[in-house]
Design an enzyme around this catalytic site. Structure first.
Site, mmCIF file in Angstrom:
data_model
loop_
_atom_site.group_PDB
_atom_site.id
_atom_site.type_symbol
_atom_site.label_atom_id
_atom_site.label_comp_id
_atom_site.label_asym_id
_atom_site.label_seq_id
_atom_site.Cartn_x
_atom_site.Cartn_y
_atom_site.Cartn_z
ATOM 1 N N HIS A 72 22.015 -17.379 8.471
ATOM 2 C CA HIS A 72 21.668 -17.136 9.868
ATOM 3 C C HIS A 72 20.348 -16.378 9.947
ATOM 4 C CE1 HIS A 72 22.536 -16.634 14.164
ATOM 5 N NE2 HIS A 72 22.023 -15.419 14.045
ATOM 6 N N SER A 73 19.412 -16.889 10.750
ATOM 7 C CA SER A 73 18.117 -16.257 10.965
ATOM 8 C C SER A 73 17.384 -16.107 9.619
ATOM 9 C CB SER A 73 18.295 -14.911 11.684
ATOM 10 O OG SER A 73 17.088 -14.449 12.235
ATOM 11 N N MET A 74 17.045 -14.906 9.180
ATOM 12 C CA MET A 74 16.411 -14.754 7.879
ATOM 13 C C MET A 74 17.243 -15.424 6.798
ATOM 14 S SD MET A 74 15.433 -11.284 5.706
ATOM 15 C CE MET A 74 16.892 -11.082 4.673
ATOM 16 N N SER A 99 21.087 -21.572 10.586
ATOM 17 C CA SER A 99 21.428 -21.117 11.936
ATOM 18 C C SER A 99 20.358 -20.171 12.472
ATOM 19 C CB SER A 99 22.796 -20.401 11.877
ATOM 20 O OG SER A 99 23.126 -19.795 13.097
ATOM 21 N N HIS A 206 20.079 -15.448 20.296
ATOM 22 C CA HIS A 206 19.844 -15.493 18.857
ATOM 23 C C HIS A 206 21.137 -15.281 18.068
ATOM 24 C CE1 HIS A 206 17.027 -15.550 15.528
ATOM 25 N NE2 HIS A 206 17.601 -14.487 15.008
#
Length: 228
Positions: A72-74, A99, A206
């Site tokens: 997820h994200s990073m 994601s 986010h």
């Protein structure tokens, strides 16, 4: 089937507690704990994403097979870079789930990690994954800042290195109200696998995962349980 989960910037292994519980017992979740937080607080934060990836590849490769990756994200970029390196060893994930992250070669030049503390923490809070009031506590603030800054630096200085991408199926998730992502940038992931590509847009910002946990779990199980 095992799912190796990679947290977001500033996140820790506990970020996936709900996801892990919801996938059990069909899928066994192994969550990465980056250096510099929780039980690894005494270790220096790794602020270079390629270096972090190299540290993780051997660990992931040693886990029993079969496996899939989720970030997820990073964590999506970390998962992707780990998958690239695993495939050079002949270890192909069943699925790569990414994601809340734009494709790896979509550049958005930012330098939030260089901002002074209050400005930086406002940016962190803007994404919605952290209650801004916790940073009013000076002890929590002091504990959280090194990992947050290091992770943001890792993400903001990351540069995609052209070369072999992945051959596994790739599934991208995003929120329809994410303040830092646009859907076409998420669709860029399509260009980085020779396997199948699917994308699903959920309601939310986010950090849409918790509010859509049942739907996300169903999507993951649908992809993983059809494999032999």
């Amino acid at each position: 089937m095992r799912l190796i989960a990679f947290p977001h910037a500033g996140g820790s292994a506990s970020a996936y507690r709900s996801l892990s519980a919801a996938l059990s017992p069909t899928v066994e979740v192994h969550t990465v704990q980056y250096p510099g937080r929780q039980d690894r607080m005494g270790e220096p934060v790794v602020d270079d994403l390629h270096v972090l990836t190299e540290q993780l590849v051997d660990v992931v490769a040693a886990l029993p097979k079969p496996f899939a990756l989720f970030g997820h994200s990073m964590g999506a970029i970390v998962a992707f870079e780990v998958a690239r390196r695993l495939e050079t060893r002949g270890l192909v994930p069943a699925v790569l789930f990414v994601s809340a992250r734009r494709g790896p070669d979509v550049r958005k030049d930012t330098s939030h990690h260089l901002a002074e503390d209050d400005t930086f923490l406002k940016e962190v809070s803007r994404l919605g994954g952290t209650d801004a009031s916790i940073f009013d506590d000076p002890d929590i603030r002091a504990l959280a800042l090194p990992a947050l800054r290091g992770d943001y630096k890792a993400v903001e200085t990351y540069r995609y290195r052209p070369g072999s991408d992945v051959s596994c199926p790739l599934v991208a998730f995003t929120g329809d109200a994410d303040p830092v992502l646009e859907v076409p940038d998420v669709e860029n992931w399509r260009e980085h696998t020779t396997g199948s590509f699917e994308m699903e847009v959920f309601e939310g910002g986010h950090f849409f995962l918790d509010a859509n946990l049942d739907a996300v779990v169903a999507r993951i199980l649908g992809k993983l349980t059809v494999s032999p």
